[in-house]
Design a protein around this motif. Structure first.
Motif, PDB file in Angstrom:
ATOM      1  N   LEU A 266       1.037  -1.197  -0.121  1.00 34.59           N
ATOM      2  CA  LEU A 266      -0.146   0.017  -0.175  1.00 34.59           C
ATOM      3  C   LEU A 266       0.967   1.350   0.067  1.00 34.59           C
ATOM      4  CD1 LEU A 266      -2.737  -1.160   2.641  1.00 34.59           C
ATOM      5  CD2 LEU A 266      -2.750  -0.941   0.302  1.00 34.59           C
ATOM      6  N   THR A 267       0.217   2.485  -0.492  1.00 37.22           N
ATOM      7  CA  THR A 267       1.177   3.474  -0.587  1.00 37.22           C
ATOM      8  C   THR A 267       0.593   4.556   0.440  1.00 37.22           C
ATOM      9  OG1 THR A 267       1.743   3.316  -3.093  1.00 37.22           O
ATOM     10  CG2 THR A 267       1.818   5.722  -1.978  1.00 37.22           C
ATOM     11  N   ILE A 268       1.465   5.180   1.267  1.00 38.10           N
ATOM     12  CA  ILE A 268       0.868   5.955   2.102  1.00 38.10           C
ATOM     13  C   ILE A 268       1.280   7.427   1.840  1.00 38.10           C
ATOM     14  CG2 ILE A 268       0.698   6.653   4.684  1.00 38.10           C
ATOM     15  CD1 ILE A 268       1.156   3.606   4.985  1.00 38.10           C
ATOM     16  N   GLU A 269       0.664   8.458   1.720  1.00 39.00           N
ATOM     17  CA  GLU A 269       0.991   9.712   1.531  1.00 39.00           C
ATOM     18  C   GLU A 269       0.224  10.981   2.391  1.00 39.00           C
ATOM     19  OE1 GLU A 269      -0.426  10.283  -2.390  1.00 39.00           O
ATOM     20  OE2 GLU A 269       0.651   8.929  -3.597  1.00 39.00           O
ATOM     21  N   PRO A 270       0.904  11.914   2.569  1.00 34.59           N
ATOM     22  CA  PRO A 270       0.686  12.876   3.359  1.00 34.59           C
ATOM     23  C   PRO A 270      -0.657  13.700   2.857  1.00 34.59           C
ATOM     24  CG  PRO A 270       2.376  13.725   2.187  1.00 34.59           C
ATOM     25  CD  PRO A 270       2.428  12.304   2.012  1.00 34.59           C
ATOM     26  N   VAL A 271      -1.589  14.346   3.481  1.00 34.85           N
ATOM     27  CA  VAL A 271      -2.598  14.841   3.019  1.00 34.85           C
ATOM     28  C   VAL A 271      -2.556  16.371   2.936  1.00 34.85           C
ATOM     29  CG1 VAL A 271      -4.498  13.338   3.846  1.00 34.85           C
ATOM     30  CG2 VAL A 271      -3.929  15.233   5.188  1.00 34.85           C
ATOM     31  N   ASP A 272      -3.173  17.147   1.896  1.00 36.32           N
ATOM     32  CA  ASP A 272      -3.143  18.623   2.101  1.00 36.32           C
ATOM     33  C   ASP A 272      -4.604  18.882   2.483  1.00 36.32           C
ATOM     34  OD1 ASP A 272      -4.585  18.310  -0.289  1.00 36.32           O
ATOM     35  OD2 ASP A 272      -3.013  18.826  -1.575  1.00 36.32           O
ATOM     36  N   LEU A 273      -4.903  20.209   2.470  1.00 34.42           N
ATOM     37  CA  LEU A 273      -6.274  20.743   2.689  1.00 34.42           C
ATOM     38  C   LEU A 273      -7.233  20.156   1.637  1.00 34.42           C
ATOM     39  CD1 LEU A 273      -5.615  24.362   4.377  1.00 34.42           C
ATOM     40  CD2 LEU A 273      -6.031  22.108   5.401  1.00 34.42           C
ATOM     41  N   ASP A 274      -6.764  20.348   0.518  1.00 35.75           N
ATOM     42  CA  ASP A 274      -7.962  20.006  -0.568  1.00 35.75           C
ATOM     43  C   ASP A 274      -8.278  18.682  -0.387  1.00 35.75           C
ATOM     44  OD1 ASP A 274      -8.229  22.301  -1.786  1.00 35.75           O
ATOM     45  OD2 ASP A 274      -6.817  21.775  -3.492  1.00 35.75           O
ATOM     46  N   ALA A 275      -7.226  17.614  -0.121  1.00 32.81           N
ATOM     47  CA  ALA A 275      -7.611  16.221  -0.136  1.00 32.81           C
ATOM     48  C   ALA A 275      -8.467  16.078   1.284  1.00 32.81           C
ATOM     49  CB  ALA A 275      -6.287  15.290  -0.097  1.00 32.81           C
ATOM     50  N   LEU A 276      -8.124  16.807   2.361  1.00 33.47           N
ATOM     51  CA  LEU A 276      -8.841  16.610   3.503  1.00 33.47           C
ATOM     52  C   LEU A 276     -10.475  17.060   3.345  1.00 33.47           C
ATOM     53  CD1 LEU A 276      -8.235  16.184   6.730  1.00 33.47           C
ATOM     54  CD2 LEU A 276      -8.578  18.750   6.909  1.00 33.47           C
ATOM     55  N   MET A 277     -10.476  18.086   2.802  1.00 37.90           N
ATOM     56  CA  MET A 277     -12.132  18.362   2.514  1.00 37.90           C
ATOM     57  C   MET A 277     -12.781  17.504   1.397  1.00 37.90           C
ATOM     58  SD  MET A 277     -11.503  22.531   2.369  1.00 37.90           S
ATOM     59  CE  MET A 277     -13.341  22.781   1.980  1.00 37.90           C
ATOM     60  N   ILE A 278     -12.071  16.781   0.561  1.00 40.94           N
ATOM     61  CA  ILE A 278     -12.714  16.062  -0.292  1.00 40.94           C
ATOM     62  C   ILE A 278     -12.967  14.808   0.262  1.00 40.94           C
ATOM     63  CG2 ILE A 278     -12.334  14.873  -2.523  1.00 40.94           C
ATOM     64  CD1 ILE A 278     -10.451  17.003  -3.563  1.00 40.94           C
ATOM     65  N   TYR A 279     -12.015  14.316   1.046  1.00 39.50           N
ATOM     66  CA  TYR A 279     -12.345  13.082   1.456  1.00 39.50           C
ATOM     67  C   TYR A 279     -13.360  13.069   2.689  1.00 39.50           C
ATOM     68  CZ  TYR A 279      -8.929  10.644  -1.529  1.00 39.50           C
ATOM     69  OH  TYR A 279      -8.326  10.031  -2.324  1.00 39.50           O
ATOM     70  N   TYR A 280     -13.379  14.049   3.573  1.00 39.01           N
ATOM     71  CA  TYR A 280     -14.150  14.238   4.509  1.00 39.01           C
ATOM     72  C   TYR A 280     -15.583  14.481   4.013  1.00 39.01           C
ATOM     73  CZ  TYR A 280     -13.037  14.189   9.584  1.00 39.01           C
ATOM     74  OH  TYR A 280     -12.795  14.071  10.682  1.00 39.01           O
ATOM     75  N   GLY A 281     -15.840  15.466   2.980  1.00 34.68           N
ATOM     76  CA  GLY A 281     -16.826  15.722   2.385  1.00 34.68           C
ATOM     77  C   GLY A 281     -17.529  14.312   1.695  1.00 34.68           C
ATOM     78  N   LYS A 282     -16.786  13.473   1.225  1.00 30.34           N
ATOM     79  CA  LYS A 282     -17.251  12.393   0.514  1.00 30.34           C
ATOM     80  C   LYS A 282     -17.828  11.492   1.610  1.00 30.34           C
ATOM     81  CE  LYS A 282     -16.001   8.479  -2.609  1.00 30.34           C
ATOM     82  NZ  LYS A 282     -17.179   8.908  -3.326  1.00 30.34           N
ATOM     83  N   GLU A 283     -17.186  11.394   3.006  1.00 29.11           N
ATOM     84  CA  GLU A 283     -17.632  10.648   4.051  1.00 29.11           C
ATOM     85  C   GLU A 283     -18.993  11.264   4.527  1.00 29.11           C
ATOM     86  OE1 GLU A 283     -17.476   7.556   6.575  1.00 29.11           O
ATOM     87  OE2 GLU A 283     -16.108   8.055   4.611  1.00 29.11           O
ATOM     88  N   VAL A 284     -19.049  12.534   4.774  1.00 30.28           N
ATOM     89  CA  VAL A 284     -20.436  13.381   5.223  1.00 30.28           C
ATOM     90  C   VAL A 284     -21.525  12.963   4.067  1.00 30.28           C
ATOM     91  CG1 VAL A 284     -21.438  15.521   5.585  1.00 30.28           C
ATOM     92  CG2 VAL A 284     -19.199  15.199   6.437  1.00 30.28           C
ATOM     93  N   GLN A 285     -21.442  13.033   3.056  1.00 33.24           N
ATOM     94  CA  GLN A 285     -22.352  13.050   1.906  1.00 33.24           C
ATOM     95  C   GLN A 285     -22.642  11.468   2.109  1.00 33.24           C
ATOM     96  OE1 GLN A 285     -20.527  13.730  -1.732  1.00 33.24           O
ATOM     97  NE2 GLN A 285     -20.833  15.994  -1.758  1.00 33.24           N
ATOM     98  N   ALA A 286     -21.996  10.413   2.219  1.00 35.76           N
ATOM     99  CA  ALA A 286     -22.298   9.067   2.425  1.00 35.76           C
ATOM    100  C   ALA A 286     -23.252   8.823   3.948  1.00 35.76           C
ATOM    101  CB  ALA A 286     -21.008   7.985   2.513  1.00 35.76           C
ATOM    102  N   ASP A 287     -22.712   9.586   4.855  1.00 38.69           N
ATOM    103  CA  ASP A 287     -23.527   9.198   5.959  1.00 38.69           C
ATOM    104  C   ASP A 287     -24.960   9.980   5.798  1.00 38.69           C
ATOM    105  OD1 ASP A 287     -21.511   8.073   7.223  1.00 38.69           O
ATOM    106  OD2 ASP A 287     -20.418  10.127   8.286  1.00 38.69           O
ATOM    107  N   ALA A 288     -25.189  11.054   5.017  1.00 37.50           N
ATOM    108  CA  ALA A 288     -26.233  11.523   4.878  1.00 37.50           C
ATOM    109  C   ALA A 288     -27.303  10.856   4.141  1.00 37.50           C
ATOM    110  CB  ALA A 288     -26.262  12.932   4.087  1.00 37.50           C
TER     111      ALA A 288
END
Length: 289
Positions: A266-288
């Motif tokens: 597996l590849t592990i990479e640091p996050v930037d703010l764009d990635a943080l918002m995109i992945y969190y946003g996708k999770e919030v949408q899924a929960d809704a």
């Protein structure tokens, strides 16, 4: 210990179909607070509450030691403001802005205002209405930064600005706080700018405060995990946020401590703010859903 120019505790605003908060955060003197979140998260509402443009349902706002709206109003000259929805009368020119601001702000610095207007390349004799949206924003910013405000509150200040003007603004804001006496609250969708200059971040999604703290702490908290489709296990799905799948692989965001003992391949990479918002946003949408 550094004094707080602004302290917010359990701030809540209840609307019929939307609730903001509770929010709790502080802005010490000499620092920049960045506000992030998707459209409709509640960022602009938060700024309106801080400026007493809306009344909270609950909670407290302390501005430079003042806790009541009446007391904060007396300290309003100590706050510089440039909101995305405000501006100057359409017929005004730069000289009119200068004259009007001098009447209301005891610390108005006309020389500084014209210095910033020249730096931003604003045509001084053109009516405000005829300026481009980006140039109007430059006039608003110049005004907000020209009366030695202890706290400057900016809502999407870089919207419409070209890269050169954005770089000028970020440099100005960093210089503005260098004496340790001034602070900035900056709400922006341009996360690269915030990552560059924000000491602290307030992250709001759907009216909920997900995070308040140091920028580096938030970014260090998560990593991106990527791999081929065969590497996507139920355990990874459970640990991850915002799973994204393609025909050949997957990616998801994960707490850094949870990623320390992942299997090979597996590849592990640091996050930037764009990635943080995109992945969190996708999770919030899924929960809704």
């Amino acid at each position: 210990m550094m004094a707080d120019l602004l302290t917010v505790k359990d701030l809540t605003k209840q609307y019929q179909e939307f609730t903001l908060g509770p929010l709790s955060f502080n802005v010490p003197a000499g620092y920049i607070l960045g506000m992030i979140g998707p459209n409709g998260a509640g960022k602009t509402t938060t700024l309106r509450l801080l400026l007493d443009m809306a009344a909270p349902t609950a909670g407290t706002v302390t501005l430079n030691g003042d806790t009541t709206p009446a007391a904060r109003a007396l300290a309003r000259a100590e706050v510089g403001v440039a909101l995305d929805t405000t501006g100057f009368p359409e017929s005004w020119r730069v000289a009119d802005v200068d004259s009007a601001m001098a009447l209301f702000l005891p610390n108005w610095d006309a020389a500084r205002f014209h210095e910033l207007i020249d730096l931003f390349g604003v045509a001084k004799k053109t009516a405000y209405k005829k300026l481009s949206r980006g140039t109007q924003a430059k006039v608003n910013l110049a005004a907000a930064l020209s009366h030695d405000a202890k706290l400057v509150i900016l809502d999407e200040p870089a919207a419409g600005l070209d890269p050169i003007a954005r770089d000028q603004l970020m440099t100005l804001l960093q210089a503005y706080i260098e004496d340790g006496q001034h602070s900035v609250i900056l709400s922006s969708h341009i996360t690269g700018d915030l990552a560059r200059i924000a000491d602290y971040l307030l992250y709001i999604v759907g009216g909920h405060q997900l995070f308040f703290g140091e920028t580096a702490t938030l970014l260090d908290r998560y990593v991106l995990v990527k791999g081929g489709r065969g590497k996507l296990t139920p355990e990874l799905k459970k640990l991850g946020l915002g799973l994204r799948e393609t025909a050949v692989g997957f990616s998801l965001m994960m707490r850094a401590e949870a990623a320390r003992n992942l299997p090979a391949g597996l590849t592990i990479e640091p996050v930037d703010l764009d990635a943080l918002m995109i992945y969190y946003g996708k999770e919030v949408q899924a929960d809704a859903q």
